[in-house]
Design an enzyme around this catalytic site. Structure first.
Site, short mmCIF file in Angstrom:
data_model
loop_
_atom_site.label_atom_id
_atom_site.label_comp_id
_atom_site.label_asym_id
_atom_site.label_seq_id
_atom_site.Cartn_x
_atom_site.Cartn_y
_atom_site.Cartn_z
N GLY A 19 16.47 28.50 -14.13
CA GLY A 19 17.23 29.04 -15.25
C GLY A 19 16.61 30.33 -15.78
NE ARG B 242 7.98 28.90 -15.71
CZ ARG B 242 7.98 27.87 -16.52
NH1 ARG B 242 8.86 26.92 -16.37
NH2 ARG B 242 7.08 27.76 -17.46
NE ARG C 265 25.76 41.38 -18.07
CZ ARG C 265 26.53 41.22 -19.16
NH1 ARG C 265 26.19 40.39 -20.08
NH2 ARG C 265 27.64 41.89 -19.29
NE ARG D 219 19.48 23.02 -13.36
CZ ARG D 219 18.63 23.58 -14.24
NH1 ARG D 219 18.18 24.81 -14.04
NH2 ARG D 219 18.23 22.93 -15.31
CB SER E 41 13.05 21.72 -17.72
OG SER E 41 13.90 22.52 -18.49
CG ASP F 150 13.25 17.68 -23.50
OD1 ASP F 150 13.32 18.76 -22.89
OD2 ASP F 150 14.24 16.98 -23.74
NE ARG G 285 8.57 23.30 -21.44
CZ ARG G 285 9.91 23.29 -21.59
NH1 ARG G 285 10.66 23.99 -20.81
NH2 ARG G 285 10.45 22.58 -22.53
N1 HPA Z 1 19.07 18.66 -23.15
C1 HPA Z 1 19.73 19.52 -22.39
N2 HPA Z 1 19.12 20.27 -21.46
C2 HPA Z 1 17.80 20.13 -21.30
C3 HPA Z 1 17.06 19.24 -22.07
C4 HPA Z 1 17.73 18.46 -23.03
O1 HPA Z 1 17.12 17.65 -23.75
N3 HPA Z 1 15.76 19.36 -21.69
C5 HPA Z 1 15.72 20.29 -20.73
N4 HPA Z 1 16.95 20.74 -20.48
#
Ligand code: HPA
Length: 236
Positions: free
Chosen positions: A20, A24, A43, A87, A90, A204, A217
């Site tokens: 994303g 990175r 961009r 992809r 996270s 998370d 990370r």
């Molecule tokens: N929600 C949506 N997208 C995410 C999250 C999340 O908690 N963590 C990492 N990408």
């Protein structure tokens, strides 16, 4: 050049890793690839092409969310002839059995995103990973001893969610984690007869509230890049 990617035809490899975050992409290209060349700056959505064990690879940022990823994936597939999109990103854990730092290999991606509903209307199309890539990624995780889970994820349209009931339904139905891009990637790969996979680190957790630090990370991101490269080139 396509509308949003400045690369010349031929500067994009058939295999593209898509984090994303464009920074990175830059980090991963310089850490894992040889003969690296920056092929997109439009961009600030950086893209790099290089080689990994002799195989050409592009690492192109996708931005956050399905509308952004959709622009880059469409152009990679249609205008540059990409054949394999992976992809790396996270996700938020949605099951107690899924721990922070674990890696999710996404077999399916449920969504109520507008690109999907606008396209399929009354049909609940099932966005699905490419099996060969999935199998290779799992084999790579096993070799590396990376704790991983294979199953369904949820691709949401919003990070700051005002519909906790949707997350609850996903959890009830065994969905492992939430992120914001994979469903559109899988739909586009299906449309263009290409291969797609999402490999995601749990950064998370929706139930425990735990979250990875920035350093953690980065380390786990490196594992994912290697898993993605080994998934694309299992014999390299
Ligand atoms: N929600 C949506 N997208 C995410 C999250 C999340 O908690 N963590 C990492 N990408």
């Amino acid at each position: 050049m396509s509308l949003h990617i400045g690369a010349e035809k031929g500067q994009i490899a058939e295999t593209v890793l898509m984090p994303g975050d464009p920074l990175r992409a830059e980090w991963a290209a310089h850490k894992f690839l040889e003969n690296v060349e920056c092929v997109n700056r439009v961009r600030g959505m950086l893209g790099f092409t290089g080689t990994w064990r002799g195989n050409r690879v592009t690492i192109q940022g996708s931005g956050m969310g399905m509308p952004s990823l959709s622009i880059y994936a469409n152009e990679l597939l249609k205008d540059y002839g990409a054949k394999t999109l992976i992809r790396i990103g996270s996700c938020g854990g949605m099951q107690k059995s899924v721990g922070i730092r674990d890696v999710i290999v996404a077999m399916t991606a449920s969504t109520l995103s507008t690109p999907s509903i606008g396209m399929f209307r009354e049909i609940n199309f099932a966005p699905t990973a490419n099996y060969e890539l999935l199998r290779n990624a799992v084999a790579s995780a096993e070799r590396k001893g990376v704790t991983h889970h294979v199953g369904g994820i949820y691709s949401a349209d919003v990070f700051y969610d005002e519909r906790p009931d949707l997350n609850e339904q996903m959890t009830r139905h065994g969905i492992l984690a939430v992120e914001m891009e994979a469903a559109e990637l899988y739909i586009l790969a299906a449309r263009y007869q290409a291969r797609a996979l999402a490999v995601l680190t749990v950064s998370d957790h929706l139930q425990t509230g735990e979250a990875l630090s920035a350093d953690e990370r980065e380390t786990s991101f490196g594992d994912m890049v290697e898993m993605a490269l080994e998934a694309a080139f299992p014999d390299a």
